[in-house]
Design a protein around this motif. Structure first.
Motif, PDB file in Angstrom:
ATOM      1  N   LEU A   1      55.541 -61.845 -91.625  1.00  0.00           N
ATOM      2  CA  LEU A   1      55.467 -61.274 -92.973  1.00  0.00           C
ATOM      3  C   LEU A   1      54.609 -60.009 -92.976  1.00  0.00           C
ATOM      4  O   LEU A   1      54.987 -58.991 -93.562  1.00  0.00           O
ATOM      5  CB  LEU A   1      54.898 -62.305 -93.952  1.00  0.00           C
ATOM      6  N   VAL A   2      53.471 -60.056 -92.297  1.00  0.00           N
ATOM      7  CA  VAL A   2      52.590 -58.890 -92.207  1.00  0.00           C
ATOM      8  C   VAL A   2      53.300 -57.752 -91.480  1.00  0.00           C
ATOM      9  O   VAL A   2      53.238 -56.585 -91.908  1.00  0.00           O
ATOM     10  CB  VAL A   2      51.272 -59.253 -91.493  1.00  0.00           C
ATOM     11  N   LYS A   3      53.993 -58.082 -90.408  1.00  0.00           N
ATOM     12  CA  LYS A   3      54.715 -57.057 -89.637  1.00  0.00           C
ATOM     13  C   LYS A   3      55.768 -56.372 -90.506  1.00  0.00           C
ATOM     14  O   LYS A   3      55.888 -55.144 -90.501  1.00  0.00           O
ATOM     15  CB  LYS A   3      55.368 -57.715 -88.423  1.00  0.00           C
ATOM     16  N   ARG A   4      56.508 -57.159 -91.276  1.00  0.00           N
ATOM     17  CA  ARG A   4      57.542 -56.582 -92.137  1.00  0.00           C
ATOM     18  C   ARG A   4      56.940 -55.771 -93.273  1.00  0.00           C
ATOM     19  O   ARG A   4      57.485 -54.728 -93.668  1.00  0.00           O
ATOM     20  CB  ARG A   4      58.444 -57.693 -92.664  1.00  0.00           C
ATOM     21  N   ALA A   5      55.828 -56.221 -93.825  1.00  0.00           N
ATOM     22  CA  ALA A   5      55.173 -55.464 -94.902  1.00  0.00           C
ATOM     23  C   ALA A   5      54.647 -54.129 -94.380  1.00  0.00           C
ATOM     24  O   ALA A   5      54.759 -53.102 -95.067  1.00  0.00           O
ATOM     25  CB  ALA A   5      54.037 -56.284 -95.498  1.00  0.00           C
ATOM     26  N   ARG A   6      54.095 -54.127 -93.177  1.00  0.00           N
ATOM     27  CA  ARG A   6      53.610 -52.855 -92.597  1.00  0.00           C
ATOM     28  C   ARG A   6      54.768 -51.916 -92.288  1.00  0.00           C
ATOM     29  O   ARG A   6      54.652 -50.703 -92.448  1.00  0.00           O
ATOM     30  CB  ARG A   6      52.810 -53.146 -91.332  1.00  0.00           C
ATOM     31  N   LEU A   7      55.885 -52.483 -91.832  1.00  0.00           N
ATOM     32  CA  LEU A   7      57.071 -51.670 -91.577  1.00  0.00           C
ATOM     33  C   LEU A   7      57.578 -51.058 -92.877  1.00  0.00           C
ATOM     34  O   LEU A   7      57.947 -49.882 -92.926  1.00  0.00           O
ATOM     35  CB  LEU A   7      58.161 -52.531 -90.924  1.00  0.00           C
TER      36      LEU A   7
ATOM     37  N   ALA B   1      48.717 -56.924-101.423  1.00  0.00           N
ATOM     38  CA  ALA B   1      49.242 -58.075-100.672  1.00  0.00           C
ATOM     39  C   ALA B   1      48.723 -58.058 -99.242  1.00  0.00           C
ATOM     40  O   ALA B   1      48.297 -59.097 -98.714  1.00  0.00           O
ATOM     41  CB  ALA B   1      50.769 -58.054-100.692  1.00  0.00           C
ATOM     42  N   LEU B   2      48.742 -56.887 -98.606  1.00  0.00           N
ATOM     43  CA  LEU B   2      48.273 -56.790 -97.219  1.00  0.00           C
ATOM     44  C   LEU B   2      46.772 -57.021 -97.099  1.00  0.00           C
ATOM     45  O   LEU B   2      46.311 -57.628 -96.132  1.00  0.00           O
ATOM     46  CB  LEU B   2      48.631 -55.418 -96.640  1.00  0.00           C
ATOM     47  N   ASN B   3      46.017 -56.536 -98.059  1.00  0.00           N
ATOM     48  CA  ASN B   3      44.558 -56.605 -97.956  1.00  0.00           C
ATOM     49  C   ASN B   3      43.946 -57.864 -98.560  1.00  0.00           C
ATOM     50  O   ASN B   3      42.868 -58.281 -98.133  1.00  0.00           O
ATOM     51  CB  ASN B   3      43.925 -55.374 -98.615  1.00  0.00           C
TER      52      ASN B   3
ATOM     53  N   PHE C   1      55.741 -48.206 -87.304  1.00  0.00           N
ATOM     54  CA  PHE C   1      56.895 -47.371 -87.610  1.00  0.00           C
ATOM     55  C   PHE C   1      58.173 -47.964 -87.020  1.00  0.00           C
ATOM     56  O   PHE C   1      58.139 -48.703 -86.041  1.00  0.00           O
ATOM     57  CB  PHE C   1      56.677 -45.951 -87.068  1.00  0.00           C
ATOM     58  N   PRO C   2      59.315 -47.622 -87.622  1.00  0.00           N
ATOM     59  CA  PRO C   2      60.594 -48.126 -87.099  1.00  0.00           C
ATOM     60  C   PRO C   2      60.936 -47.467 -85.771  1.00  0.00           C
ATOM     61  O   PRO C   2      60.331 -46.466 -85.373  1.00  0.00           O
ATOM     62  CB  PRO C   2      61.593 -47.729 -88.189  1.00  0.00           C
TER      63      PRO C   2
END
Length: 198
Positions: A68-74, A162-164, A124-125
């Motif tokens: 979830l974190v990985k997708r939110a950062r992406l 959400a991330l923080n 980044f993608p």
């Protein structure tokens, strides 16, 4: 040990994962181990396997939160990248020329956004996939981070919150690892013991 290293190296070429996969060496029958030289190694490996099987539910939840974190950062990197590309486009004419110029300099555009927004390059993608898809899209149609489609920046604020805040708070609800669980020590491990764990 040489065979184990060769096996790990071969698996590393086949399995496309960032971390090294764990290979367990063991004897999965109900009889006692015959070779006294390898018995301690096999017993330790079998104990590690059982321990890791017990921890799977906790690891699964952690893995889901990490994904979830990985997708939110992406998503965050995509938003800022699209906003940057939109800002680079001219307002009146020369759209195709500028678009081609941006596509040709996409690595530099990635670095610019990375530095300007303080993002990690790993968020980044994939560059080639991004360029292949971006060729087909009108850059002037990309949403602005502070535009109306992004609710004047509120959506990015919610993503940051959400991330923080929300996701770290979610981690508090996950069960703790092996530190809180006492594990029995076994000398030899048979198929019946593996079946009871599963």
């Amino acid at each position: 040990m040489r065979v184990y290293g060769a096996l790990m190296w071969s698996l590393g070429r086949v399995l496309d994962t960032p971390e090294v996969c764990r290979v367990y060496v063991g004897s999965f029958h109900d009889e006692e181990l015959r070779d006294p030289d390898t018995a301690p190694l096999l017993a330790a490996e079998m104990g590690d396997l059982l321990s890791d099987l017990r921890e799977l539910p906790q690891q699964s939840a952690t893995r889901r939160v990490n994904e979830l974190v990985k997708r939110a950062r992406l998503l965050k990197a995509h938003c800022y990248l699209l906003d940057h590309l939109r800002e680079q486009m001219p307002s009146v004419y020369g759209f195709q020329k500028k678009k081609q110029e941006l596509l040709n300099s996409m690595p530099a555009q990635f670095r610019t956004v990375c530095r300007a927004r303080g993002l990690s390059p790993g968020d980044f993608p994939d560059l080639q996939k991004f360029v292949a898809v971006a060729k087909e899209v009108d850059f002037a149609q990309f949403p602005r981070v502070n535009g109306s489609r992004m609710k004047k920046g509120k959506m990015m604020q919610e993503l940051e919150a959400a991330l923080n805040n929300a996701i770290p708070a979610l981690m508090e609800f996950l069960p703790r690892g092996a530190a809180s669980v006492e594990e029995p020590v076994t000398e030899s491990v048979g198929v019946s013991e593996v079946e009871t764990v599963i």
